[in-house]
Design an enzyme around this catalytic site. Structure first.
Site, PDB file in Angstrom:
ATOM      1  N   TYR A  61       1.118  -1.237  -0.098  1.00 37.75           N
ATOM      2  CA  TYR A  61       0.041   0.487  -0.252  1.00 37.75           C
ATOM      3  C   TYR A  61       1.190   1.550  -0.231  1.00 37.75           C
ATOM      4  O   TYR A  61       1.271   1.740   0.782  1.00 37.75           O
ATOM      5  CB  TYR A  61      -0.841  -0.410   1.241  1.00 37.75           C
ATOM      6  CG  TYR A  61      -2.077  -0.857   1.540  1.00 37.75           C
ATOM      7  CD1 TYR A  61      -2.228  -1.627   0.443  1.00 37.75           C
ATOM      8  CD2 TYR A  61      -2.478  -1.468   2.587  1.00 37.75           C
ATOM      9  CE1 TYR A  61      -3.420  -2.835   0.248  1.00 37.75           C
ATOM     10  CE2 TYR A  61      -3.488  -1.724   2.860  1.00 37.75           C
ATOM     11  CZ  TYR A  61      -3.957  -3.211   1.838  1.00 37.75           C
ATOM     12  OH  TYR A  61      -5.056  -4.022   2.008  1.00 37.75           O
ATOM     13  N   LEU A 210     -17.930  -0.929   3.864  1.00 41.64           N
ATOM     14  CA  LEU A 210     -18.962   0.262   2.981  1.00 41.64           C
ATOM     15  C   LEU A 210     -18.692  -0.253   1.140  1.00 41.64           C
ATOM     16  O   LEU A 210     -19.079   0.752   0.656  1.00 41.64           O
ATOM     17  CB  LEU A 210     -18.079   1.312   2.541  1.00 41.64           C
ATOM     18  CG  LEU A 210     -18.555   2.477   4.306  1.00 41.64           C
ATOM     19  CD1 LEU A 210     -17.813   3.245   4.723  1.00 41.64           C
ATOM     20  CD2 LEU A 210     -19.504   1.828   4.901  1.00 41.64           C
ATOM     21  N   ARG A 212     -15.785  -0.302  -0.953  1.00 44.85           N
ATOM     22  CA  ARG A 212     -15.112   0.651  -1.178  1.00 44.85           C
ATOM     23  C   ARG A 212     -15.954   2.179  -1.099  1.00 44.85           C
ATOM     24  O   ARG A 212     -15.543   2.845  -2.179  1.00 44.85           O
ATOM     25  CB  ARG A 212     -14.125   0.292  -2.208  1.00 44.85           C
ATOM     26  CG  ARG A 212     -13.462  -1.221  -2.007  1.00 44.85           C
ATOM     27  CD  ARG A 212     -13.143  -1.080  -3.459  1.00 44.85           C
ATOM     28  NE  ARG A 212     -12.933  -3.017  -3.361  1.00 44.85           N
ATOM     29  CZ  ARG A 212     -11.274  -3.671  -3.148  1.00 44.85           C
ATOM     30  NH1 ARG A 212     -10.782  -2.448  -2.986  1.00 44.85           N
ATOM     31  NH2 ARG A 212     -10.613  -4.213  -3.555  1.00 44.85           N
ATOM     32  N   GLY A 213     -16.140   2.292  -0.286  1.00 48.24           N
ATOM     33  CA  GLY A 213     -17.090   3.382  -0.412  1.00 48.24           C
ATOM     34  C   GLY A 213     -18.745   3.774  -1.255  1.00 48.24           C
ATOM     35  O   GLY A 213     -19.635   4.885  -0.970  1.00 48.24           O
ATOM     36  N   SER A 216     -21.756   4.120   1.380  1.00 45.96           N
ATOM     37  CA  SER A 216     -21.698   5.264   2.147  1.00 45.96           C
ATOM     38  C   SER A 216     -22.609   5.953   1.308  1.00 45.96           C
ATOM     39  O   SER A 216     -23.133   7.563   1.558  1.00 45.96           O
ATOM     40  CB  SER A 216     -20.444   6.290   2.023  1.00 45.96           C
ATOM     41  OG  SER A 216     -20.563   6.218   0.553  1.00 45.96           O
ATOM     42  N   GLY A 218     -22.035   8.426  -1.077  1.00 48.63           N
ATOM     43  CA  GLY A 218     -20.820   9.841  -1.185  1.00 48.63           C
ATOM     44  C   GLY A 218     -20.556   9.893  -2.538  1.00 48.63           C
ATOM     45  O   GLY A 218     -19.739  10.868  -3.014  1.00 48.63           O
TER      46      GLY A 218
HETATM   47  N1  NAP Z   1      -7.154  -8.436   1.564  1.00 47.07           N
HETATM   48  C1  NAP Z   1      -7.965  -7.560   1.613  1.00 47.07           C
HETATM   49  O1  NAP Z   1      -8.363  -8.082  -0.705  1.00 47.07           O
HETATM   50  C2  NAP Z   1      -8.226  -5.863   0.643  1.00 47.07           C
HETATM   51  C3  NAP Z   1      -8.472  -5.130  -0.220  1.00 47.07           C
HETATM   52  C4  NAP Z   1      -8.969  -4.315   0.293  1.00 47.07           C
HETATM   53  C5  NAP Z   1      -8.812  -3.100   1.116  1.00 47.07           C
HETATM   54  N2  NAP Z   1      -8.320  -3.991   2.511  1.00 47.07           N
HETATM   55  C6  NAP Z   1      -8.098  -4.069   4.340  1.00 47.07           C
HETATM   56  O2  NAP Z   1      -9.336  -3.575   4.498  1.00 47.07           O
HETATM   57  C7  NAP Z   1      -9.607  -2.053   4.562  1.00 47.07           C
HETATM   58  C8  NAP Z   1     -10.840  -1.576   4.930  1.00 47.07           C
HETATM   59  O3  NAP Z   1     -11.548  -1.915   2.786  1.00 47.07           O
HETATM   60  P1  NAP Z   1     -12.009   0.016   2.639  1.00 47.07           P
HETATM   61  O4  NAP Z   1     -11.145   0.555   2.151  1.00 47.07           O
HETATM   62  O5  NAP Z   1     -11.939  -0.628   1.018  1.00 47.07           O
HETATM   63  O6  NAP Z   1     -13.076  -0.273   3.310  1.00 47.07           O
HETATM   64  P2  NAP Z   1     -14.482   0.569   2.617  1.00 47.07           P
HETATM   65  O7  NAP Z   1     -14.800   0.681   4.319  1.00 47.07           O
HETATM   66  O8  NAP Z   1     -15.235  -0.305   2.289  1.00 47.07           O
HETATM   67  O9  NAP Z   1     -14.461   1.747   2.083  1.00 47.07           O
HETATM   68  C9  NAP Z   1     -13.281   2.775   2.580  1.00 47.07           C
HETATM   69  C10 NAP Z   1     -13.750   3.478   1.644  1.00 47.07           C
HETATM   70  O10 NAP Z   1     -14.740   4.484   1.781  1.00 47.07           O
HETATM   71  C11 NAP Z   1     -14.381   6.645   2.500  1.00 47.07           C
HETATM   72  N3  NAP Z   1     -15.348   5.769   3.751  1.00 47.07           N
HETATM   73  C12 NAP Z   1     -15.520   6.219   4.684  1.00 47.07           C
HETATM   74  N4  NAP Z   1     -15.935   5.966   6.116  1.00 47.07           N
HETATM   75  C13 NAP Z   1     -17.077   7.109   4.467  1.00 47.07           C
HETATM   76  C14 NAP Z   1     -17.947   8.052   5.245  1.00 47.07           C
HETATM   77  N5  NAP Z   1     -18.673   7.459   6.512  1.00 47.07           N
HETATM   78  N6  NAP Z   1     -18.632   8.694   4.213  1.00 47.07           N
HETATM   79  C15 NAP Z   1     -18.480   8.152   2.759  1.00 47.07           C
HETATM   80  N7  NAP Z   1     -16.933   8.123   2.874  1.00 47.07           N
HETATM   81  C16 NAP Z   1     -16.372   6.700   4.071  1.00 47.07           C
HETATM   82  C17 NAP Z   1     -13.439   5.738   2.389  1.00 47.07           C
HETATM   83  O11 NAP Z   1     -12.490   7.445   2.293  1.00 47.07           O
HETATM   84  P3  NAP Z   1     -11.869   8.366   2.920  1.00 47.07           P
HETATM   85  O12 NAP Z   1     -10.460   7.697   3.303  1.00 47.07           O
HETATM   86  O13 NAP Z   1     -12.035   9.016   2.335  1.00 47.07           O
HETATM   87  O14 NAP Z   1     -13.131   8.836   4.878  1.00 47.07           O
HETATM   88  C18 NAP Z   1     -12.962   4.696   1.699  1.00 47.07           C
HETATM   89  O15 NAP Z   1     -12.695   5.348   0.415  1.00 47.07           O
HETATM   90  C19 NAP Z   1      -8.614  -1.327   4.194  1.00 47.07           C
HETATM   91  O16 NAP Z   1      -8.336  -0.490   4.669  1.00 47.07           O
HETATM   92  C20 NAP Z   1      -7.687  -2.375   4.200  1.00 47.07           C
HETATM   93  O17 NAP Z   1      -6.620  -2.139   5.170  1.00 47.07           O
HETATM   94  C21 NAP Z   1      -8.335  -5.647   2.114  1.00 47.07           C
END
Ligand code: NAP
Length: 331
Positions: A61, A210, A212-213, A216, A218
């Protein structure tokens, strides 16, 4: 923030039921111009103050950037952080995906860099980002078992591994946790992964609560070309439009109860079991604040039925990864 979850391992260590996902602080979402390191570090610090102990990072990352941020935030507080790191995904200078490398020598090399960047002498949960189909999983896990013996890894994890791969890996060394995408929008883990992790006594680390957002409400469907979502079927064209209609229903459901759709979506994942660590993926304090309120939400069985109906199979259009990557994720 409620009770702790015990990762089911020999020498298991309690972790918070919510974890902070750090990926978007360094990569995959937005662009370099929209990322803010100071805010990211402040978000990790705030998470620690609020009782989050589980931090989910990847060496790929931002090619070390993610670990460097985490190192700055947990400096002098290392014993209060449970650090999870993924490795083995190869990328080029422009972020392009170059394949996988989870050979024993590569793993020992990767972890040496990670320890240095993190400023620590051990990683709590270490896991290949993907299972390399061209290499026997026993070789990868065997090398990781050596690292456990050496004391540089506390627990071995897997990410997006199939049920069969989980069993094969567990036969070599106990697996502590399996990380997989799991949300109202992506429920494949219920059929393919949770039965095996529960049978074998492992925790599940749920990412993408979420989607990936998307959940939300948004997102606009317009992404910077360096934003991974620009290439995901769910986020463009008629699929995105159709998904927005489902998200609108979620929004209405949430608003009637005084919540935001993000809070409902996160609470739903957390509601699925005490063996699940629910990752909150954000790089911003105000969103962390909003999302953590999910921990207070209780659903009635009628509400759960309504959410099931809203997100019935097929309600979310488009695969969760580009077609060429579907072979190395749970499908
Ligand atoms: N093992 C795998 O293959 C894999 C793949 C993907 C991710 N992951 C891990 O899982 C973690 C979580 O996944 P994810 O980041 O995809 O999570 P997610 O919660 O599904 O989406 C995160 C996205 O939503 C936005 N967001 C968060 N809270 C919000 C709100 N209240 N209102 C509007 N937008 C919001 C974030 O932007 P902002 O940052 O601007 O808030 C970001 O763009 C990652 O950080 C990573 O560590 C693992």
């Amino acid at each position: 923030m409620g009770e702790t979850i015990k990762l089911t391992l020999q020498n298991g260590q309690p972790v918070s039921p919510f974890g902070l996902g750090l990926m978007g602080m360094s990569d995959f979402y937005g662009s370099k111009a929209t990322r803010d390191d100071r805010e990211s570090i402040a978000t990790i610090e705030m998470a620690m103050e609020r009782g989050i102990t589980f931090f989910n990072a990847g060496d790929f990352y931002g090619m070390g950037h993610n670990e460097s941020l985490l190192a700055q935030a947990v400096k002098n507080k290392r014993d209060r952080a449970f650090i999870s790191v993924k490795f083995g995904v190869l990328r080029g200078p422009n972020g392009e995906f170059l394949g996988l490398d989870t050979r024993p020598a590569a793993i020992k090399n990767f972890i040496s860099y990670s320890l240095q960047r993190l400023g620590t002498d051990y990683i709590d949960l270490y896991q290949p980002g993907r299972i390399d189909p061209s290499l026997p999983i026993e070789e990868t896990i065997g090398a990781m078992a050596d690292l456990v013996k050496q004391g540089v890894i506390r627990h071995i994890g897997l990410s997006e591994a199939s049920a069969e791969q989980i069993r094969q890996a567990h036969a070599v060394h106990p697996i502590g946790a399996v990380e997989v995408e799991y949300s109202l929008a992506t429920r494949i883990a219920e059929e393919k992964i949770l039965p095996v992790t529960r049978e074998l006594g492992m925790s599940l680390v749920a990412y993408g609560a979420l989607s990936r957002g998307l959940l939300s409400g948004g997102l606009t469907g317009k992404f910077d070309p360096t934003d991974f979502r620009a290439y995901l079927p769910r986020f463009s064209g008629k699929e995105f439009e159709s998904n927005q209609a489902t998200v609108k229903q979620l929004n209405e459901f949430a608003q009637k109860r005084g919540y935001t759709p993000s809070q409902v979506a996160i609470a739903w994942v957390a509601h699925q079991g005490k063996d699940i660590v629910t990752l909150i993926g954000t790089s911003k304090r105000n969103r962390l604040e909003e999302n953590l309120k999910a921990s207070a939400i209780q659903f009635s069985s009628d509400e759960l039925r309504q959410l099931d109906a809203m997100f019935k199979p097929g309600a979310i259009a488009g695969e969760r990864y580009p077609v060429q990557q579907m072979g190395i994720v749970v499908h």
